[in-house]
Scaffold this motif. Structure first.
Motif, PDB file in Angstrom:
ATOM      1  N   ILE A   1       0.838  -1.190   0.000  1.00  0.00           N
ATOM      2  CA  ILE A   1       0.000   0.000   0.000  1.00  0.00           C
ATOM      3  C   ILE A   1       0.875   1.243   0.000  1.00  0.00           C
ATOM      4  N   GLN A   2       0.478   2.206  -0.819  1.00  0.00           N
ATOM      5  CA  GLN A   2       1.169   3.501  -0.847  1.00  0.00           C
ATOM      6  C   GLN A   2       1.022   4.154   0.526  1.00  0.00           C
ATOM      7  N   GLU A   3       2.078   4.738   1.040  1.00  0.00           N
ATOM      8  CA  GLU A   3       2.010   5.419   2.342  1.00  0.00           C
ATOM      9  C   GLU A   3       1.226   6.720   2.209  1.00  0.00           C
TER      10      GLU A   3
ATOM     11  N   PHE B   1      -1.895   1.172  -4.745  1.00  0.00           N
ATOM     12  CA  PHE B   1      -0.763   0.414  -4.254  1.00  0.00           C
ATOM     13  C   PHE B   1       0.506   1.073  -4.814  1.00  0.00           C
ATOM     14  N   VAL B   2       1.666   0.683  -4.317  1.00  0.00           N
ATOM     15  CA  VAL B   2       2.933   1.255  -4.767  1.00  0.00           C
ATOM     16  C   VAL B   2       3.128   1.045  -6.263  1.00  0.00           C
TER      17      VAL B   2
ATOM     18  N   ARG C   1      -0.392   5.287   9.581  1.00  0.00           N
ATOM     19  CA  ARG C   1      -0.223   4.075   8.769  1.00  0.00           C
ATOM     20  C   ARG C   1      -1.614   3.565   8.427  1.00  0.00           C
TER      21      ARG C   1
ATOM     22  N   SER D   1       0.623  -0.249   5.191  1.00  0.00           N
ATOM     23  CA  SER D   1       1.520   0.652   4.471  1.00  0.00           C
ATOM     24  C   SER D   1       2.726   0.936   5.354  1.00  0.00           C
ATOM     25  N   GLU D   2       3.695   1.605   4.792  1.00  0.00           N
ATOM     26  CA  GLU D   2       4.804   2.123   5.588  1.00  0.00           C
ATOM     27  C   GLU D   2       4.259   3.305   6.383  1.00  0.00           C
TER      28      GLU D   2
END
Length: 167
Positions: free
Chosen positions: A34-36, A59-60, A143, A152-153
């Motif tokens: 997942i995109q942060e 998503f990333v 997060r 996510s990050e």
């Protein structure tokens, strides 16, 4: 003609097998990351901090994120410099910070606002106590979690030095 027809079927079945693409080792599918949260801001009004953010939508790898099930708000209280206070690195933040609250998807509507640009943001009010004004600063990060408990990050760490406002 009858003898030619089975031969023709055989040739048509054989053609796809000869041109099956690039050869290589079989690789496992890439995990969806997942995109942060990238849009994250904090402001103070009186004795409250307002954390404002936009949830990621992809998503990333750029593929669409179906939905977010949870947003976690984390807090690290940084002591005064003389007390050995040191800002944590982003990769060790979970070890030293405290999970302040976990907002479930059902609660999102309570914190949702619409901006003038039409984007959807979320605002969480955090009440400051007397203890917070004695610290060097407060460090927040967010997060998100999607279905299947993918995380996510952490968002970039935001440092706030609460100001004591006199009336």
């Amino acid at each position: 003609m009858k003898k030619f027809f089975p031969f023709l079927i055989f040739v048509f079945l054989l053609i796809p097998l000869t041109s099956c693409g690039k050869k290589g080792p079989i690789l496992p599918p890439l995990p969806k990351v997942i995109q942060e949260i990238e849009v994250f801001d904090i402001s103070q009004k009186g004795e409250r901090l307002f954390l404002e953010w936009e949830n990621p939508t992809v998503f990333v790898d750029g593929s669409p994120l179906p939905e977010i099930s949870e947003v976690e708000i984390w807090l690290f209280e940084l002591e005064k410099k003389g007390a050995g206070g040191k800002k944590p690195a982003r990769d060790e933040f979970e070890k030293v910070a405290t999970l302040l609250i976990s907002l479930k998807q059902e609660e999102f509507s309570r914190y949702r606002i619409r901006t003038e640009e039409g984007s959807v943001r979320f605002v969480y009010p955090y009440k400051l106590t007397k203890k917070h004004f004695q610290l060097d600063s407060l460090i927040f990060s967010l997060r998100v979690k999607a279905k299947k408990r993918r995380k996510s990050e952490f968002s970039p760490l935001l440092t706030v030095q609460p100001l004591m406002l006199s009336l």
